[in-house]
Design an enzyme around this catalytic site. Structure first.
Site, PDB file in Angstrom:
ATOM      1  N   CYS A   1       0.741  -1.227   0.033  1.00 45.84           N
ATOM      2  CA  CYS A   1      -0.006  -0.017   0.020  1.00 45.84           C
ATOM      3  C   CYS A   1       0.925   1.318  -0.095  1.00 45.84           C
ATOM      4  O   CYS A   1       1.506   1.616   0.980  1.00 45.84           O
ATOM      5  CB  CYS A   1      -1.012   0.048   1.085  1.00 45.84           C
ATOM      6  SG  CYS A   1      -1.733   1.178   1.410  1.00 45.84           S
TER       7      CYS A   1
ATOM      8  N   CYS B   1      -0.413   4.101   2.397  1.00 44.53           N
ATOM      9  CA  CYS B   1      -0.271   3.612   3.550  1.00 44.53           C
ATOM     10  C   CYS B   1       1.340   4.017   3.879  1.00 44.53           C
ATOM     11  O   CYS B   1       1.474   4.494   5.051  1.00 44.53           O
ATOM     12  CB  CYS B   1      -0.656   2.329   4.067  1.00 44.53           C
ATOM     13  SG  CYS B   1      -2.046   1.713   3.311  1.00 44.53           S
ATOM     14  N   ASP B   2       2.208   3.312   3.146  1.00 45.64           N
ATOM     15  CA  ASP B   2       3.577   3.389   3.543  1.00 45.64           C
ATOM     16  C   ASP B   2       4.536   4.083   2.967  1.00 45.64           C
ATOM     17  O   ASP B   2       5.951   4.247   2.924  1.00 45.64           O
ATOM     18  CB  ASP B   2       4.030   1.805   3.547  1.00 45.64           C
ATOM     19  CG  ASP B   2       3.301   0.832   4.533  1.00 45.64           C
ATOM     20  OD1 ASP B   2       2.837   1.508   5.474  1.00 45.64           O
ATOM     21  OD2 ASP B   2       3.017  -0.347   4.139  1.00 45.64           O
TER      22      ASP B   2
HETATM   23  C1  FAD Z   1       0.083  -3.656   5.686  1.00 46.41           C
HETATM   24  C2  FAD Z   1      -1.032  -2.952   5.804  1.00 46.41           C
HETATM   25  C3  FAD Z   1      -0.989  -1.493   6.168  1.00 46.41           C
HETATM   26  C4  FAD Z   1      -1.890  -0.585   5.987  1.00 46.41           C
HETATM   27  N1  FAD Z   1      -1.804   0.602   6.371  1.00 46.41           N
HETATM   28  C5  FAD Z   1      -2.908   1.653   6.612  1.00 46.41           C
HETATM   29  C6  FAD Z   1      -2.686   2.890   6.920  1.00 46.41           C
HETATM   30  O1  FAD Z   1      -1.447   3.406   7.288  1.00 46.41           O
HETATM   31  N2  FAD Z   1      -3.874   3.683   6.734  1.00 46.41           N
HETATM   32  C7  FAD Z   1      -5.166   3.168   6.298  1.00 46.41           C
HETATM   33  O2  FAD Z   1      -5.832   4.123   6.445  1.00 46.41           O
HETATM   34  N3  FAD Z   1      -5.273   2.057   5.804  1.00 46.41           N
HETATM   35  C8  FAD Z   1      -4.064   1.086   5.817  1.00 46.41           C
HETATM   36  N4  FAD Z   1      -4.315  -0.107   5.388  1.00 46.41           N
HETATM   37  C9  FAD Z   1      -5.635  -0.297   4.732  1.00 46.41           C
HETATM   38  C10 FAD Z   1      -6.634  -0.754   6.011  1.00 46.41           C
HETATM   39  O3  FAD Z   1      -6.038  -1.611   6.934  1.00 46.41           O
HETATM   40  C11 FAD Z   1      -7.896  -1.206   5.293  1.00 46.41           C
HETATM   41  O4  FAD Z   1      -8.415  -0.690   4.252  1.00 46.41           O
HETATM   42  C12 FAD Z   1      -8.731  -1.607   6.267  1.00 46.41           C
HETATM   43  O5  FAD Z   1      -8.334  -2.423   7.344  1.00 46.41           O
HETATM   44  C13 FAD Z   1     -10.055  -2.231   5.708  1.00 46.41           C
HETATM   45  O6  FAD Z   1     -10.873  -2.249   6.811  1.00 46.41           O
HETATM   46  P1  FAD Z   1     -12.417  -3.485   6.694  1.00 46.41           P
HETATM   47  O7  FAD Z   1     -12.932  -3.650   7.773  1.00 46.41           O
HETATM   48  O8  FAD Z   1     -13.027  -3.190   5.457  1.00 46.41           O
HETATM   49  O9  FAD Z   1     -11.481  -4.840   6.445  1.00 46.41           O
HETATM   50  P2  FAD Z   1     -10.395  -5.576   7.191  1.00 46.41           P
HETATM   51  O10 FAD Z   1      -9.648  -4.844   7.833  1.00 46.41           O
HETATM   52  O11 FAD Z   1      -9.859  -6.449   6.180  1.00 46.41           O
HETATM   53  O12 FAD Z   1     -11.223  -6.423   8.305  1.00 46.41           O
HETATM   54  C14 FAD Z   1     -11.879  -7.700   7.702  1.00 46.41           C
HETATM   55  C15 FAD Z   1     -12.118  -8.517   9.132  1.00 46.41           C
HETATM   56  O13 FAD Z   1     -12.989  -9.594   8.692  1.00 46.41           O
HETATM   57  C16 FAD Z   1     -12.544 -10.741   9.206  1.00 46.41           C
HETATM   58  N5  FAD Z   1     -12.983 -11.978   8.507  1.00 46.41           N
HETATM   59  C17 FAD Z   1     -12.820 -12.239   7.085  1.00 46.41           C
HETATM   60  N6  FAD Z   1     -13.476 -13.305   6.710  1.00 46.41           N
HETATM   61  C18 FAD Z   1     -14.366 -13.906   8.199  1.00 46.41           C
HETATM   62  C19 FAD Z   1     -14.565 -14.961   8.266  1.00 46.41           C
HETATM   63  N7  FAD Z   1     -14.964 -15.835   7.338  1.00 46.41           N
HETATM   64  N8  FAD Z   1     -15.311 -15.037   9.386  1.00 46.41           N
HETATM   65  C20 FAD Z   1     -14.885 -14.233  10.514  1.00 46.41           C
HETATM   66  N9  FAD Z   1     -14.324 -13.144  10.219  1.00 46.41           N
HETATM   67  C21 FAD Z   1     -13.804 -12.979   8.985  1.00 46.41           C
HETATM   68  C22 FAD Z   1     -10.847 -10.613   9.173  1.00 46.41           C
HETATM   69  O14 FAD Z   1     -10.338 -11.538  10.080  1.00 46.41           O
HETATM   70  C23 FAD Z   1     -10.507  -9.243   9.407  1.00 46.41           C
HETATM   71  O15 FAD Z   1     -10.571  -9.087  10.880  1.00 46.41           O
HETATM   72  C24 FAD Z   1      -3.270  -1.095   5.449  1.00 46.41           C
HETATM   73  C25 FAD Z   1      -3.500  -2.321   4.926  1.00 46.41           C
HETATM   74  C26 FAD Z   1      -2.362  -3.230   5.318  1.00 46.41           C
HETATM   75  C27 FAD Z   1      -2.526  -4.561   4.937  1.00 46.41           C
END
Ligand code: FAD
Length: 313
Positions: A137, A140-141
């Site tokens: 990303c 992000c980084d």
């Molecule tokens: C390394 C890294 C660095 C990042 N840095 C930044 C940053 O600095 N700033 C920023 O704004 N964004 C950053 N991001 C992006 C950000 O993390 C994501 O956009 C955000 O977390 C998305 O949120 P979400 O809730 O949609 O999904 P997710 O964070 O992916 O959460 C989904 C959740 O659903 C759970 N899940 C999935 N399938 C199932 C299932 N079948 N049963 C039960 N649970 C399930 C997973 O375990 C997870 O906890 C980064 C991402 C990564 C990978």
């Protein structure tokens, strides 16, 4: 499993920023809210060291930010059930059955916030150095590579756009393309190649990345000749950004939703899918910017929409 509710008003699948933001809004609207999370609450953001772009919080560790999302929702009455969802069904009466590896849960409305997974390319060290030199990303980084060299892996549109974005920080960007040409549109490639900070290694793959606590060493393979060669740098002086696509986690609801061009779920602006009572929020949706702030915003809308739906039933 922590105490689950017998029959919540809304089940939220996924305890990341979208899921817990939805939980905050639904719980404050007095719905009984059950979040089902398979791993560490907080989602993807919990895996990164530092977050510097969540407005009003100048700097925070990803783990703490994720924990704060959960604590806030639970303080308002949401409950977390630690289980993996394996199947989702919509019954004839319009309610949802959520099958987990431990139990079957039921609710009249469902918010799916299962996130997305960046595709990996599989070089040795890719997992080991994730977050310590290997990133998926640029938004992000990118900031962490100010004045440093970065390698960008990928030949598509995202790789080209992100390579150009990274020139705002990096001293030098080397794009590593598997084939002898890019898949991105010619206009984008031409614009990228005109940037004096960008150079390209064609027909090349990264096969190994090594170092101590940070990266210091990359091994490349010339895909035309099969020959491998190594490059050494001072530890921590460079990074590798992988842009091989993102996979939204839609498998559980494939037959209940329509998908967009990036494989994410299509919703209306209330996060509603084509199935009444089923809402999606966060990275699992089709969208241009996958970040905590956009996931949380989706979650807020979905939590409110679930409230409207349940109240009208
Ligand atoms: C390394 C890294 C660095 C990042 N840095 C930044 C940053 O600095 N700033 C920023 O704004 N964004 C950053 N991001 C992006 C950000 O993390 C994501 O956009 C955000 O977390 C998305 O949120 P979400 O809730 O949609 O999904 P997710 O964070 O992916 O959460 C989904 C959740 O659903 C759970 N899940 C999935 N399938 C199932 C299932 N079948 N049963 C039960 N649970 C399930 C997973 O375990 C997870 O906890 C980064 C991402 C990564 C990978």
């Amino acid at each position: 499993m922590t105490d689950t509710m017998d029959y919540p008003d809304v089940i939220i699948v996924g305890g990341g920023p979208a899921g817990y933001a939805a939980a905050v809004y639904a719980a404050r609207a007095s719905l009984r809210v059950l979040v089902v999370e398979q791993g560490m609450p907080g989602g993807q953001i919990a895996t990164t060291d530092e977050v510097e772009n969540y407005p009003a919080i100048a700097k925070i560790s990803g783990a703490e930010l994720g924990q704060r999302f959960q604590e806030h929702a639970e303080a308002l009455g949401a409950t977390t059930c630690y289980a993996m969802v394996t199947e989702i069904r919509r019954e004839d009466d319009g309610t949802f059955t959520v099958v987990t590896d431990q139990d079957e849960l039921k609710a009249p409305s469902l918010i799916v916030a299962t996130g997305a997974t960046p595709r990996t390319v599989g070089f040795e060290g890719e997992d080991t150095y994730r977050g310590r030199g290997v990133s998926y990303c640029a938004t992000c980084d990118g900031m962490f590579y100010r004045g440093k060299k970065v390698f960008v892996i990928g030949g598509g549109n995202a790789a080209c756009e992100e390579a150009m974005f990274l020139t705002n920080f990096a001293s030098e960007v080397v794009v590593v393309v598997r084939r002898d040409q890019f898949r991105a549109p010619k206009g984008v490639v031409d614009r990228m190649l005109a940037n004096p900070k960008i150079s390209v290694k064609y027909a090349t793959s990264v096969v190994k990345a090594e170092g101590g606590s940070l990266l210091g060493h990359v091994t490349f393979r010339n895909n035309a000749t099969g020959e491998t060669y190594e490059e050494d740098y001072p530890e921590g002086s460079f990074g590798i950004f992988v842009f091989a696509g993102t996979k939204p986690e839609t498998d559980l609801i494939a037959d209940l939703v329509d998908l967009g061009p990036d494989g994410g779920v299509l919703t209306d602006e209330n996060m509603a899918t084509k199935t009444p009572g089923l809402f999606c929020a966060g990275d699992v949706r089709t969208k241009a910017l996958r970040q905590v702030i956009t996931a949380a915003a989706d979650g807020a809308i979905a939590g409110n929409a679930a409230y409207q739906y349940v109240s009208a039933r």
